[in-house]
Design a protein around this motif. Structure first.
Motif, PDB file in Angstrom:
ATOM      1  N   ARG A 113       0.876  -1.334   0.220  1.00 33.70           N
ATOM      2  CA  ARG A 113       0.137   0.157  -0.003  1.00 33.70           C
ATOM      3  C   ARG A 113       0.498   1.243  -0.116  1.00 33.70           C
ATOM      4  O   ARG A 113       1.740   1.412   0.967  1.00 33.70           O
ATOM      5  N   VAL A 117       0.148   7.935  -2.061  1.00 30.42           N
ATOM      6  CA  VAL A 117       0.372   8.958  -3.503  1.00 30.42           C
ATOM      7  C   VAL A 117      -0.639  10.145  -3.163  1.00 30.42           C
ATOM      8  O   VAL A 117      -1.351  10.374  -2.358  1.00 30.42           O
ATOM      9  N   GLU A 165      -3.196  12.856  -4.745  1.00 32.32           N
ATOM     10  CA  GLU A 165      -4.441  12.750  -5.334  1.00 32.32           C
ATOM     11  C   GLU A 165      -4.253  13.119  -6.768  1.00 32.32           C
ATOM     12  O   GLU A 165      -4.739  14.172  -7.308  1.00 32.32           O
ATOM     13  N   GLN A 221      -4.534  11.090 -10.599  1.00 31.28           N
ATOM     14  CA  GLN A 221      -4.913  10.044 -11.357  1.00 31.28           C
ATOM     15  C   GLN A 221      -3.902   9.264 -12.075  1.00 31.28           C
ATOM     16  O   GLN A 221      -3.328   8.004 -12.040  1.00 31.28           O
ATOM     17  N   MET A 231      -1.852   7.335  -9.307  1.00 27.21           N
ATOM     18  CA  MET A 231      -2.349   6.385  -8.955  1.00 27.21           C
ATOM     19  C   MET A 231      -2.443   5.007  -9.904  1.00 27.21           C
ATOM     20  O   MET A 231      -2.328   3.693  -9.749  1.00 27.21           O
ATOM     21  N   ASP A 232      -2.445   5.461 -11.201  1.00 24.55           N
ATOM     22  CA  ASP A 232      -2.626   4.575 -12.259  1.00 24.55           C
ATOM     23  C   ASP A 232      -0.948   4.073 -12.409  1.00 24.55           C
ATOM     24  O   ASP A 232      -0.741   2.840 -12.807  1.00 24.55           O
ATOM     25  N   GLU A 254      -0.540   1.289  -9.618  1.00 23.52           N
ATOM     26  CA  GLU A 254      -1.433   0.066  -9.884  1.00 23.52           C
ATOM     27  C   GLU A 254      -0.711  -0.461 -11.108  1.00 23.52           C
ATOM     28  O   GLU A 254      -0.671  -1.802 -10.885  1.00 23.52           O
ATOM     29  N   SER A 300      -0.724  -1.177  -4.354  1.00 29.16           N
ATOM     30  CA  SER A 300      -2.185  -0.369  -4.003  1.00 29.16           C
ATOM     31  C   SER A 300      -1.896   1.270  -3.921  1.00 29.16           C
ATOM     32  O   SER A 300      -1.349   1.444  -2.751  1.00 29.16           O
ATOM     33  N   PRO A 301      -2.591   2.038  -4.884  1.00 30.13           N
ATOM     34  CA  PRO A 301      -2.296   3.355  -4.368  1.00 30.13           C
ATOM     35  C   PRO A 301      -3.200   3.847  -3.397  1.00 30.13           C
ATOM     36  O   PRO A 301      -4.404   3.417  -3.249  1.00 30.13           O
ATOM     37  N   THR A 302      -2.807   4.629  -2.068  1.00 31.43           N
ATOM     38  CA  THR A 302      -3.524   4.924  -1.263  1.00 31.43           C
ATOM     39  C   THR A 302      -3.133   6.642  -1.098  1.00 31.43           C
ATOM     40  O   THR A 302      -2.312   7.200  -0.588  1.00 31.43           O
ATOM     41  N   PRO A 303      -4.247   7.502  -1.442  1.00 35.16           N
ATOM     42  CA  PRO A 303      -4.142   8.881  -1.536  1.00 35.16           C
ATOM     43  C   PRO A 303      -4.201   9.251   0.015  1.00 35.16           C
ATOM     44  O   PRO A 303      -5.461   9.021   0.569  1.00 35.16           O
TER      45      PRO A 303
END
Length: 327
Positions: A165, A168, A170, A172, A175-176, A179, A184-187
């Motif tokens: 985990r 990151v 916020e 996209q 997060m991409d 992944e 697992s990206p966790t803002p």
């Protein structure tokens, strides 16, 4: 007599306008604190402008967000309320989508590669795209390379990140990317990252060396891997309204002073980075350096993101990936 008086008044007005056009005080906003590398660069820019105009043009630097945050100061630049802003390229993508391409993960093999790209016709073309928004792009600054750091796992390959985990922003794109690397990206808000790492809410974070060390993240995530997944440059922008008040000679002075200040800014950034790295190691942190083959493995994992984030700017992406560096 009346005709002579009119001519005299006209001459005085012309003279007054010429003086006011030549002598001006301009404002530059930076949201970073006094002594930060971008502020050091901005002050060098101001010094060069004053020196090269014999004091006719003075640039006052306002650090620490005194004039507002990045978004609000950019808006003020558009309206001419502020003359210059030092900003990350991230918010500038709202005005020039090509900026998104410059932020793609594992895009640049090295810092020098990135700066040669930015100071070539490629980078100037991106800056030119800001003109439609009433903004003049002047120069590029350094903000280091973002890498992963973990609480327990030593990372040497993308497989080592699988299942972790990772905190990151916020974003996209971020997060991409995480992944795509199997994690697992966790803002999480930046101010909460230390406690999240400490309590196991996340297993890892990502940032540059100063961000890792000076926020004490090395205490709870002491394993830093130099994967350099993002090199996100910064820049100095100028209000086109102010720019158009200058004659051509002063425009050239402003532009060149900004470009010349980059060297001082980069030196300040390198010094801050090395200091953070050395202090972290002295305090028990571990640094993992990757070879070219290992770095390629990370890039291969995320290349599938390139088409999505470069849509409409495929030529720009191609010119960066196939850029020929000068010796």
């Amino acid at each position: 007599m009346k005709k002579v008086l009119v001519l005299v008044l006209a001459s005085l007005l012309i003279f007054s306008f010429a003086v006011s056009a030549q002598e001006m005080t301009l404002r530059l906003a930076d949201n970073q604190p006094e002594g930060y590398p971008t502020v050091v660069g901005a002050k060098e820019f101001a010094r060069l402008v004053e020196e090269r105009t014999d004091g006719r043009i003075e640039v006052e630097v306002y650090p620490g967000g005194i004039l507002g945050d990045e978004s609000s100061t950019i808006e003020q630049v558009q309206f001419g309320a502020i003359d210059f802003v030092r900003t990350s390229i991230t918010p500038m993508a709202n005005f020039e989508p090509a900026m998104n391409v410059l932020s793609l993960p594992y895009l640049y093999p090295s810092e020098e590669y990135m700066f040669q790209v930015l100071f070539s016709e490629v980078g100037e073309g991106v800056l030119d795209g800001l003109r439609d928004a009433g903004i003049v792009g002047l120069t590029w600054y350094d903000s280091g390379a973002r890498s992963f750091y973990t609480a327990d796992t030593k990372v040497t390959s993308p497989e080592d990140l699988e299942g972790l985990r990772i905190r990151v922003q916020e974003s996209q794109l971020m997060m991409d990317m995480v992944e795509a690397l199997g994690a697992s990206p966790t803002p999480i808000a930046w101010g909460e990252v230390y406690s999240a790492l400490q309590t196991g809410v996340v297993d890892a974070g990502e940032n540059n060396y100063p961000g890792w060390y000076y926020n004490s993240h090395h205490e709870v995530a002491p394993n830093f891997v130099e994967d350099a997944h993002n090199r996100i440059p910064e820049l100095i922008i100028m209000s086109e309204i102010t720019w158009n008040k200058l004659d051509e000679e002063d425009q050239e002075i402003i532009k060149q002073a900004a470009v010349d200040s980059t060297e001082v800014q980069r030196e300040a950034w390198d010094k801050r980075t090395e200091e953070a790295k050395e202090l972290a190691v002295e305090e028990g942190a571990t640094i993992t350096t990757l070879n070219a083959e290992q770095k390629q493995a990370f890039q291969d994992k995320v290349k599938g993101l390139y088409p999505k984030y470069s849509e409409g700017y495929e030529d720009l992406l191609d010119s960066i990936l196939n850029f020929e560096m000068e010796e």
